[in-house]
Design an enzyme around this catalytic site. Sequence first.
Site, mmCIF file in Angstrom:
data_model
loop_
_atom_site.group_PDB
_atom_site.id
_atom_site.type_symbol
_atom_site.label_atom_id
_atom_site.label_comp_id
_atom_site.label_asym_id
_atom_site.label_seq_id
_atom_site.Cartn_x
_atom_site.Cartn_y
_atom_site.Cartn_z
ATOM 1 N N ASP A 140 8.966 3.003 0.001
ATOM 2 C CA ASP A 140 7.773 3.891 0.570
ATOM 3 C C ASP A 140 8.132 2.790 2.166
ATOM 4 O O ASP A 140 8.085 1.610 3.077
ATOM 5 C CB ASP A 140 7.015 2.784 0.373
ATOM 6 C CG ASP A 140 5.337 3.429 0.964
ATOM 7 O OD1 ASP A 140 6.184 4.449 2.110
ATOM 8 O OD2 ASP A 140 4.675 3.571 0.944
ATOM 9 N N TYR A 145 0.947 -1.639 0.074
ATOM 10 C CA TYR A 145 -0.006 0.204 0.519
ATOM 11 C C TYR A 145 0.731 0.891 -0.176
ATOM 12 O O TYR A 145 2.436 1.425 0.866
ATOM 13 C CB TYR A 145 -0.633 0.337 0.972
ATOM 14 C CG TYR A 145 -1.742 1.609 1.609
ATOM 15 C CD1 TYR A 145 -2.599 1.499 0.261
ATOM 16 C CD2 TYR A 145 -1.647 2.312 2.592
ATOM 17 C CE1 TYR A 145 -3.405 2.179 0.920
ATOM 18 C CE2 TYR A 145 -2.177 2.984 2.541
ATOM 19 C CZ TYR A 145 -3.664 3.641 1.483
ATOM 20 O OH TYR A 145 -4.366 4.972 1.941
ATOM 21 N N LYS A 189 3.766 8.751 9.390
ATOM 22 C CA LYS A 189 3.687 8.469 10.487
ATOM 23 C C LYS A 189 4.702 8.906 11.512
ATOM 24 O O LYS A 189 4.329 9.527 12.200
ATOM 25 C CB LYS A 189 3.741 6.971 10.061
ATOM 26 C CG LYS A 189 2.531 6.247 9.456
ATOM 27 C CD LYS A 189 2.371 4.588 8.634
ATOM 28 C CE LYS A 189 1.051 4.736 8.392
ATOM 29 N NZ LYS A 189 1.255 4.229 7.085
#
Length: 427
Positions: A241, A146, A269
């Site tokens: 990522d 994702y 995050k």
Amino acid sequence: MSYTTTLSDQYYHKAVTLMPGGVNSPVRACTNVNATPLCIAKGQGSHIVDLDGNDYIDFVLSWGPMILGHNEAHVHQALLEQLALGTSFGAPTPLEVALAERMIACVPGLERVRMVNSGTEATMSCLRLARAATKRSKLIKLIGCYHGHADPFLAKAGSGLATLAIPGTPGVPDAVVQDTLLAPYNDLPAVADLFAQYGSSIACILVEPVACNMGLVLPDPTYLAGLQRLAKEAGALLLFDEVITGFRLALGGAQEYFGITPDLATFGKIIGGGLPVGAFGGRKDLMDLIAPEGPVYQAGTLSGNPLAMAAGLATITELQNRDYQALAHKTAAFAKELHNILAQKGVPIQIPTIASMFGIFFCENTIRNFSDVQKADPALFATFYKQMRSQGIYLAPSPYETAMVSFAHTEEDMAKTLDAAAKVRFA
Ligand SMILES: *Cc1c(COP(=O)(O)O)cnc(C)c1O
């Protein structure tokens, strides 16, 4: 304790009349586990408390950012100090420079960085840069990874193993995913096939160095190095990522943990310490293509927001004093015990773990890619989720998420969680 959720339920029933599905991000609605979401009132350390006053040990941690636990003292203080000075100027501030300097010092492949407001923005902008730098348009995405919700990443496999993509959601035109090529995770031959077929038009491989968004799937020992070699041979870029793995696997993220330096990487995050942040960066020669240094447009009204920078800087500063090894050992010991407890109940179970993360798959087969993940039993997961939650253990409400452990989790938290798991009944 009874764990009634009257107020959470009331709130949710109002929310669904105001917002699609009653939430602002789909997985929160708990539809995967056939439950209603808890409405959270507050958090402290490893615990969160819902509107009804129920206390939970939190293994979601806002999906990763809260690696120090909730309301950590240094982060709290840094936010208070910045709050007194103002919340947004849309102009340079010392904090953004301090955070950039700190990130560049920690992450091996980071020579220049641009702050943005979410992981989605980071991956979207990073892809634009990779395309501009290589003057090529195709990207290789690994199935089950994702990268946020920008259109080119919302592709699903058509037919065949190494394959062209079709849109994974309504609203994404075919043309937008035409340049997205897909291969299964941990399958180097499939990626080699894509390069053999489309080599001179592939701009980059984008990969979660540890896949954390299809449950937890670890890379085979030679996988990341293999991707790097294939990209290099074809004149394409390797993009990590690191929105989850950054400052989670190690201070230097997956790049430090696996000793592999990508050309570019994305973050989010943890680097926002619980405020909305993303970032992307890497090789100087590539990042120099970003405006205003270079021609590749990228911008943001709130980018480098002082509150977010303050929370991120305080988080990373504090992380530099923390023992990642100890947290990994705590997590591994816990995962092993959890596995034993569940296996003794006669359910098929896999609990992969790395650093401060673990996955929960109710299946016999080992997990190497998305099709393995799909063999796990969703009904067993839902049963486990609901019974854990009603005993005060807050897990992600989907088998496609990764459980997170923070530096605030105590041995007592871990023991309580194992006790709760021992009481779950699958019959
Ligand atoms: C969470 C996540 C994103 C998206 O970040 P947002 O801040 O939710 O937009 C991108 N990539 C990975 C690996 C993620 O886990």
